[in-house]
Design an enzyme around this catalytic site. Sequence first.
Site, short mmCIF file in Angstrom:
data_model
loop_
_atom_site.label_atom_id
_atom_site.label_comp_id
_atom_site.label_asym_id
_atom_site.label_seq_id
_atom_site.Cartn_x
_atom_site.Cartn_y
_atom_site.Cartn_z
N ALA A 65 0.79 -1.34 0.10
CA ALA A 65 -0.12 -0.10 0.06
C ALA A 65 0.98 1.19 0.05
CB ALA A 65 -0.94 -0.07 1.27
N GLY A 108 0.21 -4.90 0.81
CA GLY A 108 -0.98 -4.81 -0.03
C GLY A 108 -0.75 -5.43 -1.43
N GLU A 111 -1.17 -9.15 -0.85
CA GLU A 111 -2.71 -9.18 -0.58
C GLU A 111 -3.24 -9.40 -1.81
OE1 GLU A 111 -2.85 -6.21 2.30
OE2 GLU A 111 -3.78 -7.53 3.76
N GLU A 131 4.31 -5.13 7.07
CA GLU A 131 3.73 -4.53 7.81
C GLU A 131 4.15 -4.23 9.34
OE1 GLU A 131 2.22 -6.26 5.56
OE2 GLU A 131 0.68 -5.50 4.48
N1 DAK Z 1 4.60 3.42 -0.58
C1 DAK Z 1 5.06 4.49 -1.43
N2 DAK Z 1 6.20 4.49 -2.10
C2 DAK Z 1 6.98 3.38 -2.26
C3 DAK Z 1 6.39 2.22 -1.60
C4 DAK Z 1 5.28 2.18 -0.80
N3 DAK Z 1 4.96 0.92 -0.27
N4 DAK Z 1 7.27 1.37 -1.86
C5 DAK Z 1 8.25 1.97 -2.46
N5 DAK Z 1 8.08 3.30 -2.95
C6 DAK Z 1 8.89 4.21 -3.34
C7 DAK Z 1 10.07 4.72 -2.74
O1 DAK Z 1 9.77 5.68 -1.61
C8 DAK Z 1 11.03 5.10 -3.62
O2 DAK Z 1 10.63 6.56 -4.16
P1 DAK Z 1 11.59 7.87 -4.43
O3 DAK Z 1 12.45 7.75 -3.26
O4 DAK Z 1 12.30 7.15 -5.66
O5 DAK Z 1 10.72 8.94 -4.46
C9 DAK Z 1 10.55 4.32 -4.78
O6 DAK Z 1 9.44 3.67 -4.68
C10 DAK Z 1 11.71 3.37 -5.27
O7 DAK Z 1 11.70 2.57 -3.83
P2 DAK Z 1 13.18 2.43 -3.36
O8 DAK Z 1 14.21 3.06 -3.71
O9 DAK Z 1 12.94 2.04 -1.88
O10 DAK Z 1 13.57 0.95 -4.07
P3 DAK Z 1 14.42 -0.24 -3.42
O11 DAK Z 1 14.71 -1.25 -4.65
O12 DAK Z 1 15.78 0.31 -2.93
O13 DAK Z 1 13.70 -1.20 -2.34
C11 DAK Z 1 11.53 -2.01 -1.52
C12 DAK Z 1 12.66 -1.91 -2.65
C13 DAK Z 1 10.32 -3.03 -1.90
C14 DAK Z 1 12.50 -3.12 -0.78
C15 DAK Z 1 11.48 -0.80 -0.75
O14 DAK Z 1 11.03 0.12 -1.65
C16 DAK Z 1 10.44 -1.13 0.46
O15 DAK Z 1 10.83 -1.48 1.65
N6 DAK Z 1 9.24 -0.39 0.01
C17 DAK Z 1 8.05 -0.75 1.21
C18 DAK Z 1 7.53 -1.94 1.24
C19 DAK Z 1 6.45 -1.70 2.34
O16 DAK Z 1 6.51 -1.59 3.74
N7 DAK Z 1 4.94 -1.90 1.97
C20 DAK Z 1 4.09 -1.65 2.53
C21 DAK Z 1 3.49 -2.57 3.50
S1 DAK Z 1 2.28 -2.16 4.33
C22 DAK Z 1 -4.81 -0.54 2.40
C23 DAK Z 1 -4.69 -1.65 1.85
C24 DAK Z 1 -3.76 -2.33 2.29
C25 DAK Z 1 -2.74 -2.07 3.28
C26 DAK Z 1 -2.99 -0.91 3.74
C27 DAK Z 1 -3.99 -0.10 3.39
N8 DAK Z 1 -6.00 0.49 2.00
C28 DAK Z 1 -6.91 0.09 1.27
C29 DAK Z 1 -6.03 1.72 2.82
C30 DAK Z 1 -1.41 -2.93 3.43
C31 DAK Z 1 -0.57 -2.32 3.97
C32 DAK Z 1 0.85 -2.61 3.38
O17 DAK Z 1 1.17 -2.81 2.15
#
Ligand code: DAK
Length: 257
Positions: A65, A108, A111, A131
Amino acid sequence: MSKKYINAYIEDSIGVVQLNRPDVLNALNRQMVDEIVETLEMYDRDDKINVIVVKGNEKVFAAGADIEEMMDESPLSLELADPFAVWDRIQLINKPILASVNGFALGGGFELALHCDLIIAAENAQFGFPEVKLGVMPGAGGTQLLSKAIGSRKALELIWLGESFSAKQARDFGVVNRVVAPELVEEETMRLAYQLANQAPISLRLIKESVKASEDLSLMDGMKLERKNFYLTFDSQDQTEGMKAFTEKRPPHFKGV
Ligand code: DAK
């Protein structure tokens, strides 16, 4: 059709949804999820479509997400907007949905893949629920779908630790159906989609309903539903055609009626 965060296109009888926010690794914001679900529902209603494919690009499926969109939410803002509710509608899609996964399928993104019926993944794909590291938890079906897929013990381990795991591990856990080289994911997904698209659509639909019901029903209730669905197939022209084709030693030509 014009959508901001996805590409939607039809190839023969296969409806494709391609996630398209590459700058943020296809992070799912609310509008994007709305667009995905609306397109899935549109494909489900379209008689010319037999199978649906959800895919990212060659680098990423979806890195979860959109954290920026989510970070300032409050319990009340979430309760009032109920942004997760839209995900439930994916469970009501009758047609087969295949997820084609390259790169990250996290949070997400994972998911979304779990809401699909089959997952075809690249060897370099990485799955996981990070998460817990953000101080939250899966909220779009992750705890339920993963537990139903692999059992609660393994699901707890994976969701508690929040670590990513490989496509091969995911296949061994029973989450992913097929693992192929990254350059073959698209081809393998479409090959499988075409194979399914040539099966009798009513059979596919009733099989999906019966198998999914097995997760919630007792054995006897599930057997009853299965039996009724089996009987229902005998109301279709495809049943006549399938059995006739067998006796005539030729391939069947199913029409979905
Ligand atoms: N959200 C926003 N931006 C994201 C992102 C995310 N989940 N994942 C990556 N980006 C952005 C980064 O900020 C970066 O942007 P800039 O700095 O270039 O502006 C760009 O994408 C490239 O990412 P990285 O530079 O970090 O790329 P790397 O290859 O170094 O790393 C990575 C890749 C996947 C390991 C890393 O980006 C990462 O850890 N990303 C976050 C993973 C994460 O924690 N995902 C969220 C989990 S919580 C909902 C429905 C479902 C959910 C919630 C609400 N609703 C309907 C409201 C579920 C919750 C989740 O998914």
